[in-house]
Design a protein around this motif. Structure first.
Motif, short mmCIF file in Angstrom:
data_model
loop_
_atom_site.label_atom_id
_atom_site.label_comp_id
_atom_site.label_asym_id
_atom_site.label_seq_id
_atom_site.Cartn_x
_atom_site.Cartn_y
_atom_site.Cartn_z
N PRO B 32 0.74 -1.40 -0.06
CA PRO B 32 0.14 -0.12 0.14
C PRO B 32 0.82 1.26 0.00
CG PRO B 32 -0.30 -1.35 2.18
CD PRO B 32 0.34 -2.05 1.14
N GLY B 33 0.56 2.11 -0.71
CA GLY B 33 1.20 3.57 -0.71
C GLY B 33 2.50 3.46 -1.89
N VAL B 34 3.18 2.27 -2.13
CA VAL B 34 3.91 2.32 -3.14
C VAL B 34 3.83 2.75 -4.49
CG1 VAL B 34 5.94 0.91 -3.85
CG2 VAL B 34 5.39 0.72 -1.47
N VAL B 35 4.27 3.74 -5.16
CA VAL B 35 3.95 3.99 -6.46
C VAL B 35 5.36 3.76 -7.50
CG1 VAL B 35 2.01 5.66 -5.92
CG2 VAL B 35 4.61 6.24 -6.11
N PHE B 36 6.52 3.31 -6.83
CA PHE B 36 7.72 3.41 -7.77
C PHE B 36 8.53 2.43 -6.77
CE2 PHE B 36 11.98 4.74 -8.68
CZ PHE B 36 11.84 4.40 -10.12
N SER B 37 9.21 1.75 -7.63
CA SER B 37 10.00 0.76 -6.94
C SER B 37 11.25 0.15 -8.00
CB SER B 37 9.27 -0.61 -6.33
OG SER B 37 10.26 -1.54 -5.52
N ALA B 38 12.29 0.35 -7.48
CA ALA B 38 13.53 -0.07 -8.44
C ALA B 38 14.63 -0.57 -7.40
CB ALA B 38 13.95 1.31 -8.80
N ASN B 39 15.80 -1.16 -8.15
CA ASN B 39 16.92 -1.40 -7.30
C ASN B 39 18.17 -0.99 -8.33
OD1 ASN B 39 17.95 -3.78 -9.40
ND2 ASN B 39 15.59 -4.08 -9.10
N TYR B 40 19.25 -0.72 -7.67
CA TYR B 40 20.42 -0.32 -8.01
C TYR B 40 21.75 -0.60 -7.23
CZ TYR B 40 23.77 3.18 -10.22
OH TYR B 40 24.71 3.98 -10.75
N GLN B 41 23.09 -0.60 -8.11
CA GLN B 41 24.00 -1.27 -7.40
C GLN B 41 24.38 -0.45 -6.04
OE1 GLN B 41 26.34 -0.74 -11.14
NE2 GLN B 41 27.06 -3.03 -11.00
N TYR B 42 24.72 0.64 -6.23
CA TYR B 42 24.84 1.53 -5.15
C TYR B 42 24.14 2.51 -5.06
CZ TYR B 42 29.26 -1.28 -5.01
OH TYR B 42 30.22 -2.15 -5.05
N MET B 43 23.13 2.47 -3.93
CA MET B 43 22.14 3.58 -3.86
C MET B 43 22.99 4.75 -3.26
SD MET B 43 19.23 2.71 -5.00
CE MET B 43 18.72 4.49 -4.86
N CYS B 44 23.74 4.69 -2.41
CA CYS B 44 24.44 6.02 -1.58
C CYS B 44 25.42 6.46 -2.76
CB CYS B 44 25.38 5.32 -0.42
SG CYS B 44 26.53 4.15 -0.84
N SER B 45 25.79 6.15 -3.89
CA SER B 45 26.58 6.70 -4.70
C SER B 45 25.78 8.04 -5.27
CB SER B 45 26.90 5.48 -6.03
OG SER B 45 25.74 5.70 -6.80
N GLN B 46 26.52 8.75 -5.92
CA GLN B 46 26.09 10.17 -6.56
C GLN B 46 25.05 9.70 -7.32
OE1 GLN B 46 27.01 12.96 -4.77
NE2 GLN B 46 25.09 13.59 -6.20
N ALA B 47 25.29 8.63 -8.17
CA ALA B 47 24.29 8.20 -9.32
C ALA B 47 22.90 7.44 -8.56
CB ALA B 47 24.76 7.20 -10.04
N GLY B 48 23.03 6.82 -7.57
CA GLY B 48 21.99 6.40 -6.98
C GLY B 48 21.16 7.28 -6.09
N GLN B 49 21.96 8.33 -5.60
CA GLN B 49 21.09 9.30 -4.97
C GLN B 49 20.35 10.23 -6.13
OE1 GLN B 49 22.92 11.64 -1.87
NE2 GLN B 49 24.54 10.36 -1.80
N ASN B 50 21.03 10.37 -7.23
CA ASN B 50 20.39 11.18 -8.27
C ASN B 50 19.20 10.16 -8.58
OD1 ASN B 50 22.15 13.44 -8.30
ND2 ASN B 50 23.48 12.42 -9.83
#
Ligand SMILES: Cc1cc2nc3c(=O)[nH]c(=O)nc-3n(C[C@H](O)[C@H](O)[C@H](O)COP(=O)(O)OP(=O)(O)OC[C@H]3O[C@@H](n4cnc5c(N)ncnc54)[C@H](O)[C@@H]3O)c2cc1C
Ligand code: SF4
Ligand code: SF4
Ligand code: FES
Lengths: 144, 664
Positions: B32-50
């Protein structure tokens, strides 16, 4: 899933300052414990309202464990003393209601005690598994 | 309804190795409430944060769940990311699927199942999150340093140098600590007084520093940036502002037989005294336990001889209240008592002394004016036995000693041995040791000089027994390397006593809500990364109160603590923790239960007017939490009988939602 292969369900409340960090250390050191244990972070062990524990049993938890800083080391000085007294009362009441004493536990785990965290969870999970499913307080209306 | 985005991190293979990250992000899509879900190699990296920032904008997200490493690692990072995306930082929750999942479970199936459940709990919580705004409190730009040894002195000087006012509270009549009692200092052998006293003078002359000597802290209230401290200035029966430190009173005082604690009771002082010539502040103090005038009203000599008129027999303890932004603990150490070490005959013979007593015996201002004479008969000792690790590294003798290594004894014993041989080459010097530990710049070279250049006899082994016989001390010891029993007739035995924190540190820690380890040393916020901060915000650690240290280490830590204090005091305002308690005044019945359990006194009561359904106005007493004082433990929420008290960020509803999600 068949009933007889049901894994026990354990809720672990961990205080932010000691025990949650102890759990992190267990992870860092790759000290395994059963996946039955699911952790909920609270600021201090004294944040745990008896209501949360009753709720867990009502929803089908088989064991509930509370972890906090060692007596004297609570980040808020005295929180764990309240925890200790409150839980002594609650657990004996639960025992009276048929939730065996072995299904509830308070443990002191410091941020440096990753090994103690894993050992405690292993031991607790084993104890709870041996007792089998908790049916006493489970409210079947809560299950879909 | 929230619009939640879920971001599952692989953490390289740290998570993805045991958790099917794709399956987790798929499973959480349906929550409930989730409208978007994704996964990524390094969420904390600049790319992940972007990626998070873009998703917030594109999908109008109102809440974020990151399934990643522990919140202790990156919660702050992702809160900043949320803020950068225009969200309230407290709309972020972390599911800890690394430390609590991938690192502790071995197979993919178990790991994935559990990660999904932890993710669901975080989603359930975020659904109930509300934006929180941290309150701001002003910072009092004044620091308190407790303890005036070299640690406290250095910390105070550095803070004052940066332009902030500092107060030093010292229990003794003078600052200086143990360093003022030392003779020469390893590894360079400069004289302690020559390097310490100029610093003490700097303290006295610095306009930003006030010294409360012969004083102690009796109460600490408040929190980082805003401590309220009460200092008790003990009556010294001398007006500090008038006393010139001339010493006329000390000379004329008829009570001359008071054991002199500065010389470790090896000689006497008068009832009115100045601990040593370079004391700061240089003012006299009357010892009420020995002053005739104070005890039975007969005497009054000092008052007659004091030209300045500084003596005041009616002086009372004075309590001073002051506000501080930061507090530094620098309460130092003491050698442990030798009372329980009967085997070394410390209490049977005057010629068995501790190393600190040895410092006084070799100090020009000491009881023998710097001549090495044995205390019993003031004869020059020809054979000296030094015993290291007396009470240190003693797991087996925990009831009288300490388990830890006192760290400084190997070096000062080498110093004592070397100086003895240098000044009195006719003296045979033996040192008994378990190990010689000399890590430190120029330390091992120093020790080797003692052995190679000065011919000190280093013997690996412990002394079993010392007993006086005639005018000798019989020393029985084992020489482990040669597997021999040794019997030495010594003239003087020097014990390197273990060191322990000052006894006043434990009650002080309770006042400060700062934690201590099992040995009563103050605990640091992080043993490696935050070594000069205590876990309690605004309380810092300097010197040996945190663990055994020599002077160079003490001074480095003292300056580091000062740097931390300065970076706190330069701020005009501090952001508080918004996860604080608050009570619903409509439900509160003013019972006071919450007030009684709050360890910080954050809860007060006020009378509030309520409009009743029948249009009358009722006045009720309701609880009010001061968000600047509340630390967010949550204790009050549990005792509240009416359910009025709740904790922001960890609300009853939120925690129950997590329980439900886990127990589904
Ligand atoms: C025998 C001996 C020889 C040594 N030789 C050397 C050497 O050669 N070279 C070297 O580098 N190091 C040497 N050291 C170590 C050195 O003495 C310490 O590193 C140093 O003194 C530590 O300073 P400090 O300020 O932390 O503690 P301290 O010197 O103990 O100062 C603490 C101060 O705080 C005060 N205090 C305590 N409790 C309170 C309270 N509750 N309220 C207010 N004030 C309080 C005390 O009165 C004291 O003035 C030697 C130590 C010993 C025992
Ligand atoms: S949460 Fe803790 S600190 Fe805050 S008011 Fe309640 S008892 Fe006091
Ligand atoms: S415990 Fe609850 S009802 Fe009692 S004063 Fe506090 S908030 Fe009000
Ligand atoms: S903070 Fe850990 S028990 Fe209170």
């Amino acid at each position: 899933m068949q009933v007889n292969e049901r894994k026990p369900l354990i809720v672990a409340f961990c205080c932010n300052w000691c025990s949650y960090a102890g759990a992190d250390l267990a992870g860092n050191n790759r000290l395994s414990y059963p996946a039955d244990v699911k952790i909920i972070k609270v600021p201090c062990s004294c944040r745990v309202n008896p209501m949360f524990i009753l709720r867990a049993f009502q929803r089908g938890a088989d064991g509930v464990i509370l972890c906090g800083c060692h007596p004297g080391d609570c980040h808020y000085t005295s929180g764990n003393y309240y925890t200790r007294r409150r839980m002594a009362l609650l657990f004996s009441m639960l025992d009276y209601l048929g939730i065996e004493k072995e299904r509830t536990r308070v443990e002191w785990v410091s941020a440096a005690e990753g090994a103690k965290f894993a050992a405690t969870m292993n031991d607790f999970a084993q104890t709870v598994a041996a007792l089998g499913e908790n049916k006493r307080l489970e409210d079947l209306r809560c299950k879909k | 309804m929230q619009r939640i985005g879920v971001f599952v991190c692989w953490c390289g293979s740290n998570i993805a190795g045991t958790v099917d990250v794709q399956a987790v992000s798929e499973a959480l899509k349906n929550e409930p409430g989730v409208v978007f879900s994704a996964n990524y190699q390094y969420m904390c990296s600049q790319a992940g944060q972007n990626m998070i920032i873009e998703a917030v904008k594109e999908h109008n997200l109102t809440g974020i769940v990151v399934c990643s490493c522990s919140p202790r690692m990156h919660e702050a990072t992702f809160r900043k990311t949320a803020a950068a995306a225009g969200l309230n930082p407290y709309m972020v929750e972390i599911a800890n699927i690394r430390e609590q999942c991938s690192w502790v479970h071995k197979d993919m199936l178990t790991g994935t199942e559990k990660a999904i459940i932890l993710g669901k709990a975080a989603v359930a919580k975020v659904n109930l999150n509300t934006p929180l705004v941290a309150g701001e409190t002003p910072v009092t730009k004044r620091a308190l340093v407790i303890g005036g040894g070299i640690a406290g002195i250095q910390t105070a000087l550095d803070i004052a140098e940066a332009g902030f006012p500092v107060d030093i509270v010292e229990t003794k009549p003078t600052i200086g600590g143990k360093m003022a009692q030392l003779d020469k200092t390893f590894p360079t052998l400069d004289c302690a007084a020559c390097i310490l006293t100029p610093k003490m003078v700097d303290v006295a002359q610095n306009e930003n520093i006030r010294i409360f000597s012969y004083s102690e802290v009796t109460e600490v209230k408040g929190f980082v940036g805003n401590f309220d401290v009460t200092v008790k200035k003990k009556a010294r029966y001398v007006n500090e502002d008038i006393c010139t430190g001339c010493g006329a009173c000390v000379e004329k005082c008829p009570m001359k037989k008071v054991p002199n604690e500065f010389n470790l009771n090896m000689d006497n002082r008068s009832a009115i005294y100045i601990p040593f010539a370079q004391a700061v502040p240089k003012v006299a103090t009357i010892d009420p336990n020995h002053c005739n005038m104070l005890k039975n009203g007969r005497c009054g000599v000092c008052s007659k001889v004091c030209a300045a008129g500084a003596i005041d027999y009616k002086q009372k303890d004075e309590y001073i209240q002051e506000k501080y932004g930061a507090i530094v603990v620098a309460t130092g150490f003491n050698p442990i008592s030798m009372d329980k070490f009967d085997e070394y005959a410390y209490n049977q013979s005057k010629d068995v002394i501790t190393s600190l007593e040895f410092e006084r015996l070799t100090n020009a201002a000491g009881p023998t004016a710097g001549k090495l004479l044995r205390p019993s008969d003031l004869k020059h000792p020809h054979t000296i036995v030094f015993v290291q690790c007396v009470g240190s590294r003693c797991a087996a003798c925990a009831e009288k000693g300490k388990e830890y290594c006192s760290k400084i004894c190997c070096m000062y014993t080498a110093k004592h041995a070397m100086l003895t041989r240098d000044k009195y080459p006719d003296t045979e010097v033996y040192v008994f040791y378990i190990d010689v530990r000399t890590p430190g710049k120029s330390f091992d070279e120093f020790y080797r000089r003692a052995v190679e250049e000065y011919g000190v006899h280093y013997i690996k082994g412990m002394v079993g027994k010392v007993f006086p016989e005639g005018d000798k001390l019989k020393v029985q010891a084992s020489d482990l390397l040669n597997n021999k029993q040794l019997h030495i007739d010594a003239d003087l035995v020097v014990l390197a006593a273990a060191i322990e924190p000052d006894k006043s540190a434990r009650p002080l820690a309770t006042m400060l809500t700062a934690s201590m380890d099992t040995n009563d040393f103050f605990t640091e916020a992080h043993p490696k990364l935050r070594p000069v901060e205590s876990p309690t915000a605004g309380v810092f650690l300097s010197g040996t109160c945190q663990g055994p240290k020599d002077i160079p280490e003490t001074v480095s830590q003292a300056s580091a603590a000062a740097a931390k204090v300065i970076s706190l005091l330069v701020k005009d305002k501090l952001k508080g923790n918004p996860c604080v308690a608050s009570s619903d005044e409509l439900m509160c019945n003013g019972c006071s239960s919450c007030e009684r359990v709050c360890p910080y006194g954050a809860i007060t009561y006020e009378d509030k007017e309520f409009r009743m359904p029948d249009r009358t106005v009722a006045i009720r007493r309701v609880a009010k939490v001061n968000p600047a004082v509340c630390q967010g433990c949550g204790c009050c929420t549990v005792v509240c009988p009416s359910g009025a008290m709740d904790l922001r960020g960890f609300a009853n509803r939120q925690i129950i939602a997590e329980v439900d999600a886990i127990c589904k």
